[in-house]
Design a protein around this motif. Structure first.
Motif, short mmCIF file in Angstrom:
data_model
loop_
_atom_site.label_atom_id
_atom_site.label_comp_id
_atom_site.label_asym_id
_atom_site.label_seq_id
_atom_site.Cartn_x
_atom_site.Cartn_y
_atom_site.Cartn_z
N GLU A 148 15.56 -5.66 29.51
CA GLU A 148 15.66 -7.11 29.40
C GLU A 148 16.53 -7.55 30.58
O GLU A 148 17.69 -7.15 30.70
CB GLU A 148 16.30 -7.51 28.08
CG GLU A 148 15.39 -7.27 26.89
CD GLU A 148 15.91 -7.93 25.62
OE1 GLU A 148 17.05 -8.49 25.67
OE2 GLU A 148 15.20 -7.90 24.61
N PHE A 149 15.93 -8.36 31.44
CA PHE A 149 16.60 -8.76 32.67
C PHE A 149 17.25 -10.13 32.51
O PHE A 149 16.73 -11.01 31.80
CB PHE A 149 15.59 -8.83 33.83
CG PHE A 149 14.96 -7.51 34.15
CD1 PHE A 149 15.61 -6.59 34.94
CD2 PHE A 149 13.69 -7.19 33.64
CE1 PHE A 149 15.02 -5.37 35.25
CE2 PHE A 149 13.09 -5.98 33.94
CZ PHE A 149 13.76 -5.07 34.75
N GLU A 150 18.36 -10.31 33.19
CA GLU A 150 18.99 -11.63 33.26
C GLU A 150 19.46 -11.85 34.70
O GLU A 150 20.20 -11.03 35.26
CB GLU A 150 20.18 -11.74 32.31
CG GLU A 150 20.81 -13.13 32.36
CD GLU A 150 21.95 -13.30 31.34
OE1 GLU A 150 22.89 -14.05 31.67
OE2 GLU A 150 21.87 -12.68 30.26
N PHE A 151 19.00 -12.97 35.29
CA PHE A 151 19.36 -13.30 36.67
C PHE A 151 19.91 -14.73 36.72
O PHE A 151 19.41 -15.63 36.01
CB PHE A 151 18.14 -13.21 37.59
CG PHE A 151 17.55 -11.83 37.68
CD1 PHE A 151 18.05 -10.90 38.58
CD2 PHE A 151 16.50 -11.46 36.85
CE1 PHE A 151 17.50 -9.63 38.66
CE2 PHE A 151 15.95 -10.19 36.92
CZ PHE A 151 16.45 -9.27 37.83
N ASP A 152 20.95 -14.89 37.52
CA ASP A 152 21.56 -16.22 37.68
C ASP A 152 21.35 -16.70 39.12
O ASP A 152 21.40 -15.90 40.08
CB ASP A 152 23.06 -16.16 37.40
CG ASP A 152 23.37 -15.77 35.96
OD1 ASP A 152 22.43 -15.80 35.13
OD2 ASP A 152 24.52 -15.43 35.67
N TYR A 153 21.13 -18.00 39.25
CA TYR A 153 20.95 -18.61 40.57
C TYR A 153 21.85 -19.84 40.70
O TYR A 153 21.90 -20.68 39.79
CB TYR A 153 19.50 -19.04 40.79
CG TYR A 153 18.54 -17.89 40.95
CD1 TYR A 153 18.25 -17.38 42.20
CD2 TYR A 153 17.94 -17.31 39.83
CE1 TYR A 153 17.37 -16.31 42.35
CE2 TYR A 153 17.06 -16.24 39.97
CZ TYR A 153 16.78 -15.75 41.23
OH TYR A 153 15.93 -14.70 41.37
#
Length: 449
Positions: free
Chosen positions: A107-112
């Motif tokens: 389960e991926f989590e990316f912040d921008y």
């Protein structure tokens, strides 16, 4: 898949994207099957490579690619659907604490990070006043233009003695400190344009010369340390010309003079077409019209600059400066900290103007059509061609040049931006108070200093 946006302040926000296996598994499996159909591997017939084999060999890289595609699509859709106006592009937040297995179960989590475009108000009213100058050709400027045109169509002669605007064709030899010719030094035969000599005392020594006369010349002093002129004269690099200390011996080989063309019907027809101008008064009127047209383009640019300056100074705009600095560094790997510090203010000013332009275009339904871009490009090319010949280029040929010119993306973008600015300035002129003022060109030039 879950996407949320957290507002940090009015100019900054963070978008968080969470991706579960069910969001990407189907895409990854489809991509693996497509790769299997195309793959050519030893021991397998083309198109018969098992998907499991492709997954074992390339599964991780395929997963990375699909996740990146999914992130890009999701982020762009979020910004579009929610009408989020940003500056620059989203910057990924680096987080070393997050570790992924990349094994199709993650389960991926990316912040921008986002730099948000500020909300601005641009109010132009009749209380805003600007001056539109109507620039007239003064006698000296007009005479210089006429002289230049007549010389362009004149003939070359070889007088016995040089005058101030002649060209000396001469052998130019580098001198040693003791005044003797420097053996192995610079020795070049070239043309010395006396109209480029800025030092009046040196100019006097070059006037009145005839063939075989010999004089000493300090090129740095003569041409006011202009390395471009000196390099061309001596056939050396501009870098070498800049550091040159030596004086030179000039041996005159010939005196060349460009005589002005006679003011006759043949000359008038060459310039303007048969019968368009028939006397000196008509010729002067035509040249006056031409130069004043160019002057008033300068006046338009001054008016635009005055409008630009006033709006930049008066419209309150705050930018996410720290974000933009990081974005500039991230998208320009060769940009040094010193270059960023030196150039950021100009970048910010241009960005502010773009925001002002876009606001005025949006609020006032200003349209920019291809025909506007084409006609503007055609005018700019026509002006360039007229610098070399006042005679107009045939309309069909000019249109063909314009179409070819606009096929280059950089040219098209530059002219589009110019038309965009023109449309905005025309709108400002239609709303603000514009005072008309006639002024001589030599006085107008003082305003530009």
């Amino acid at each position: 898949m879950n996407i949320t946006q957290e507002k940090i302040n009015d100019l900054n926000a963070v978008v968080k994207i969470k991706i579960a296996p069910e969001d990407y598994t189907e895409k990854v499996d489809k991509s693996i099957k497509e790769q299997a159909k195309k793959a050519t591997l030893p021991g397998f017939r083309k198109g018969m490579v098992p998907a499991a084999h492709i997954k074992k060999m390339y599964g991780r890289s395929i997963l990375v690619e699909e996740i990146n595609n999914l992130l890009s699509e999701t982020l762009n859709k979020h910004l579009t659907d929610n009408k989020v106006e940003i500056l620059g592009q989203p910057l990924p937040v680096m987080d070393d604490t997050k570790e992924f297995k990349w094994d199709n179960t993650d389960e991926f989590e990316f912040d921008y990070e986002l730099g948000l475009a500020p909300a601005i108000d641009v109010n132009i009213t009749s209380k805003d006043k600007f001056t539109q100058y109507d620039v007239k050709a003064d006698a000296e400027t007009l005479a210089a233009r006429i002289k230049n045109i007549r010389k362009s169509y004149g003939k070359m002669t070889n007088p016995e003695v040089s005058a101030e605007e002649d060209v000396l064709y001469a052998e130019i030899a580098q001198l040693s400190a003791d005044g003797s010719v420097f053996e192995g030094g610079i020795n070049h035969t070239g043309s010395i344009r006396l109209d480029q000599v800025t030092d009046k005392k040196i100019l006097k020594t070059l006037v009145g010369l005839k063939k075989d006369d010999v004089v000493e010349l300090d090129v740095q002093k003569a041409f006011d340390k202009n390395e471009v002129i000196i390099a061309k004269l001596l056939n050396i690099s501009e870098e070498d010309a800049k550091d040159l200390k030596s004086k030179f011996q000039v041996t005159v080989k010939n005196v060349n003079r460009l005589e002005e063309a006679d003011l006759n019907q043949e000359f008038f027809d060459k310039l303007f077409g048969a019968g368009t101008v028939t006397d000196e008064a008509g010729f002067t009127a035509k040249i006056t019209e031409e130069v004043e047209s160019m002057f008033n383009q300068d006046a338009d640019r001054k008016l635009q600059n005055d409008m630009y300056t006033k709006l930049i100074d008066s419209v309150k705009i705050e930018l996410p400066d720290e974000f933009l600095r990081r974005w500039l560094k991230a998208t320009n790997e060769k940009l040094t900290d010193a270059e960023l510090a030196e150039g950021y203010d100009d970048f910010a000013k241009n960005l502010k103007w773009t925001l002002i332009e876009n606001k005025l275009i949006k609020d006032n339904n200003i349209e920019i059509k291809y025909e506007d871009v084409f006609q503007t490009a055609k005018q700019r090319l026509d002006a360039q061609f007229r610098m070399y010949s006042p005679a107009p280029m045939p309309e069909d040929q000019l249109a063909q040049y314009t179409a070819t010119f606009l096929k280059e993306k950089d040219n098209a973008n530059r002219i589009f931006d110019e038309v965009k600015a023109i449309k905005v300035f025309e709108h400002i002129k239609s709303v603000a108070t514009i005072d008309q003022k006639e002024i001589a060109y030599n006085k107008f030039v003082d305003l530009l200093k």
